[in-house]
Write an enzyme that holds these catalytic residues in place. Sequence first.
Site, PDB file in Angstrom:
ATOM      1  N   ASN A 133       1.078  -1.030   0.237  1.00  0.00           N
ATOM      2  CA  ASN A 133       0.018   0.312  -0.287  1.00  0.00           C
ATOM      3  C   ASN A 133       0.716   1.508  -0.231  1.00  0.00           C
ATOM      4  OD1 ASN A 133       0.334  -0.862   2.468  1.00  0.00           O
ATOM      5  ND2 ASN A 133      -0.484   0.180   3.517  1.00  0.00           N
ATOM      6  N   GLU A 231       3.511  -3.507  12.080  1.00  0.00           N
ATOM      7  CA  GLU A 231       1.943  -2.012  11.874  1.00  0.00           C
ATOM      8  C   GLU A 231       0.683  -2.642  11.635  1.00  0.00           C
ATOM      9  OE1 GLU A 231       2.630   0.473  13.521  1.00  0.00           O
ATOM     10  OE2 GLU A 231       4.070   0.848  13.315  1.00  0.00           O
ATOM     11  N   CYS A 265      -3.749   2.423   6.396  1.00  0.00           N
ATOM     12  CA  CYS A 265      -3.947   1.320   7.662  1.00  0.00           C
ATOM     13  C   CYS A 265      -4.685   2.593   7.938  1.00  0.00           C
ATOM     14  CB  CYS A 265      -3.342   1.009   8.258  1.00  0.00           C
ATOM     15  SG  CYS A 265      -1.199   1.297   8.041  1.00  0.00           S
ATOM     16  N   GLU A 433       7.275   2.759  15.537  1.00  0.00           N
ATOM     17  CA  GLU A 433       8.252   3.531  14.095  1.00  0.00           C
ATOM     18  C   GLU A 433       8.282   4.919  14.317  1.00  0.00           C
ATOM     19  OE1 GLU A 433       5.673   1.511  11.188  1.00  0.00           O
ATOM     20  OE2 GLU A 433       7.987  -0.134  10.845  1.00  0.00           O
TER      21      GLU A 433
HETATM   22  P1  NAP Z   1      -0.105  -9.028   4.055  1.00  0.00           P
HETATM   23  O1  NAP Z   1      -0.376 -10.484   2.855  1.00  0.00           O
HETATM   24  O2  NAP Z   1      -0.025  -9.300   5.307  1.00  0.00           O
HETATM   25  O3  NAP Z   1       1.208  -8.844   3.393  1.00  0.00           O
HETATM   26  C1  NAP Z   1       1.838  -8.211   3.650  1.00  0.00           C
HETATM   27  C2  NAP Z   1       3.546  -8.241   3.380  1.00  0.00           C
HETATM   28  O4  NAP Z   1       3.927  -9.500   4.086  1.00  0.00           O
HETATM   29  C3  NAP Z   1       3.752  -8.900   2.487  1.00  0.00           C
HETATM   30  O5  NAP Z   1       4.949  -8.822   1.734  1.00  0.00           O
HETATM   31  C4  NAP Z   1       3.572 -10.255   2.254  1.00  0.00           C
HETATM   32  O6  NAP Z   1       4.282 -10.762   0.749  1.00  0.00           O
HETATM   33  C5  NAP Z   1       4.291 -10.460   3.529  1.00  0.00           C
HETATM   34  N1  NAP Z   1       4.165 -12.367   3.526  1.00  0.00           N
HETATM   35  C6  NAP Z   1       2.214 -12.573   3.666  1.00  0.00           C
HETATM   36  N2  NAP Z   1       2.477 -13.758   3.725  1.00  0.00           N
HETATM   37  C7  NAP Z   1       3.701 -14.396   4.569  1.00  0.00           C
HETATM   38  C8  NAP Z   1       3.605 -14.286   5.859  1.00  0.00           C
HETATM   39  N3  NAP Z   1       3.324 -16.232   6.127  1.00  0.00           N
HETATM   40  N4  NAP Z   1       5.397 -14.794   6.398  1.00  0.00           N
HETATM   41  C9  NAP Z   1       6.313 -13.589   6.476  1.00  0.00           C
HETATM   42  N5  NAP Z   1       5.577 -12.804   5.452  1.00  0.00           N
HETATM   43  C10 NAP Z   1       4.385 -13.208   4.549  1.00  0.00           C
HETATM   44  O7  NAP Z   1      -1.537  -8.361   3.352  1.00  0.00           O
HETATM   45  P2  NAP Z   1      -2.388  -8.718   1.881  1.00  0.00           P
HETATM   46  O8  NAP Z   1      -2.707 -10.065   1.406  1.00  0.00           O
HETATM   47  O9  NAP Z   1      -1.884  -7.843   1.231  1.00  0.00           O
HETATM   48  O10 NAP Z   1      -3.435  -7.571   2.234  1.00  0.00           O
HETATM   49  C11 NAP Z   1      -5.167  -8.098   2.721  1.00  0.00           C
HETATM   50  C12 NAP Z   1      -4.593  -7.213   3.726  1.00  0.00           C
HETATM   51  O11 NAP Z   1      -4.304  -6.929   4.963  1.00  0.00           O
HETATM   52  C13 NAP Z   1      -5.312  -5.868   3.170  1.00  0.00           C
HETATM   53  O12 NAP Z   1      -6.507  -5.740   2.686  1.00  0.00           O
HETATM   54  C14 NAP Z   1      -5.387  -4.553   4.778  1.00  0.00           C
HETATM   55  O13 NAP Z   1      -6.607  -4.940   5.339  1.00  0.00           O
HETATM   56  C15 NAP Z   1      -4.157  -5.209   5.662  1.00  0.00           C
HETATM   57  N6  NAP Z   1      -3.206  -4.634   5.040  1.00  0.00           N
HETATM   58  C16 NAP Z   1      -2.522  -3.468   5.903  1.00  0.00           C
HETATM   59  C17 NAP Z   1      -1.318  -3.259   5.852  1.00  0.00           C
HETATM   60  C18 NAP Z   1      -0.997  -1.911   6.717  1.00  0.00           C
HETATM   61  O14 NAP Z   1      -0.702  -1.168   5.886  1.00  0.00           O
HETATM   62  N7  NAP Z   1      -1.323  -2.383   8.112  1.00  0.00           N
HETATM   63  C19 NAP Z   1      -1.280  -3.536   4.474  1.00  0.00           C
HETATM   64  C20 NAP Z   1      -1.111  -4.314   3.881  1.00  0.00           C
HETATM   65  C21 NAP Z   1      -2.507  -5.050   3.631  1.00  0.00           C
HETATM   66  P3  NAP Z   1       3.037 -11.178  -0.209  1.00  0.00           P
HETATM   67  O15 NAP Z   1       3.463  -9.840  -1.096  1.00  0.00           O
HETATM   68  O16 NAP Z   1       3.944 -12.537  -1.019  1.00  0.00           O
HETATM   69  O17 NAP Z   1       1.829 -11.450   0.061  1.00  0.00           O
END
Ligand code: NAP
Length: 454
Positions: A133, A231, A265, A433
């Site tokens: 994001n 975060e 977020c 952070e």
């Molecule tokens: P996510 O799966 O939590 O991905 C965030 C990061 O973690 C990405 O780099 C992802 O890699 C990595 N990741 C995923 N599974 C992992 C694991 N088992 N071990 C270590 N790292 C891992 O989030 P998303 O699927 O992109 O988004 C889903 C929802 O999460 C969004 O719709 C939103 O609600 C929330 N979100 C919140 C924030 C925030 O700023 N707090 C940011 C993004 C999303 P990959 O790119 O390979 O998946």
Amino acid sequence: MASNAYDLINPSTGAVFQTVELASVEQTDEAIGRAKAAFPGWRDLAPATRAGLLLDFAAAVGNQLEDLAQLEVRNAGHTIGNARWEAGNVAAVLRYYAAAPERLFGRQIPVPGGLNVTFREPLGVVGIIVPWNFPMPIAAWGFAPALAAGNTVVLKPAELTPLTALRLAELAHSVGIPSDVFQVLPGAGQVVGQRFVTHPDVRKVVFTGSTAVGKQIATGCADQVKRFTLELGGKNANIVFADADIEKAAATAPYGVFDNAGQDCCARSRILVQRSVYDRFLELLEPAVKGVRVEEPLSETAEMGPLISAAQRTRVESYVDSSRVAFTGSCPDGDGFWFPPTVLLSESDDPAWNQEVFGPVVSVRPFETEAEAIALANDTEYGLSGSIWTRDVGRALRVSRGVEAGNLSVNSHSAVRYWTPFGGFKQSGLGRELGPDALDGFTEVKNVFISTEE
Ligand code: NAP
Ligand code: MG
């Protein structure tokens, strides 16, 4: 083409424009090994030398600001205005933490029979996992303080958005930061990210993303008592009291939630309005929402672009129950992942009210009393941000103290400031952070007693 090539899609066209190679577990292990070997040299640099390299890195980012911004528009669909701000934020965060190496003070504590001093030691290799994001700022909020404190960094961008992180690493290396000190590894979360958690030579994991994955990171790190910062998500309230500047509150509310297409977020995705001004507020909110300029992200006038992916658009759509829609804005049609700003009149059983939508969808509800507003704002597992609109300074302070969230703004929807601490209460995260606090998360306190006995 190698089997682990990954297609990058431009969110405003839906078309593949480039592929990147994803790192394997073996490549991750090699990178961690190089980062470990590079650690003593980086740690032992004279503080002013490390500071100077970070300032040079900041200047290099500043010189490439437009290129970095254009790259982010292509890869993440951010508006060009936002993307320029994001690249500028990387430079600013680097400049801010460039002051740290020369100011990592310990303490001298009075003891009998000797001298007692504390040192703030770097941890070693830090693994940073970045979401899609805000690819540039969130990367920098990790790597800038980590490097400043004397750690080496391996960073995994989100699969969807690796390009600006790769470019930032090139810029770091171009000014003389050793390539093994700061490495960017595009790869899958379950491969590269997971290895940061399990590899014993990674001493800390910095994670930003979903609460579900954050919990897995915490569980995995527990096995080695590995340090971590989380975060995670937010379900943030924008509370509007009857005594507020209602015109200003209504005019700004869309930008408090629809910025970055709501993929933030800190998005204020719950608007709570005191009953006596509820109808008036909605009357004013409608033209404000319809006025949000959702346009091709390279347009200089764009205020909102597309969502990141087709999957994210499907997810956001699933939250919009048509019987609850009050009004919507507009968006281009075409092949991009467009979604219009959408206002719902939600009840407490509405999933859009309870869950992080991560899209341009906001829920509005009325409240009667200050106590009810605080209770509604706190009725969530999250606690990241929020806004309070009132002209009563006592109320502003009472409500600020009452809302269980890490980052609140009164009569504004202030963006995160890099020189103030940022982080969540409850399931929005762990640790802080930015600001002076971030350095605590990238150092260990060491206490040394030196006897003066003869
Ligand atoms: P996510 O799966 O939590 O991905 C965030 C990061 O973690 C990405 O780099 C992802 O890699 C990595 N990741 C995923 N599974 C992992 C694991 N088992 N071990 C270590 N790292 C891992 O989030 P998303 O699927 O992109 O988004 C889903 C929802 O999460 C969004 O719709 C939103 O609600 C929330 N979100 C919140 C924030 C925030 O700023 N707090 C940011 C993004 C999303 P990959 O790119 O390979 O998946
Ligand atoms: Mg995921």
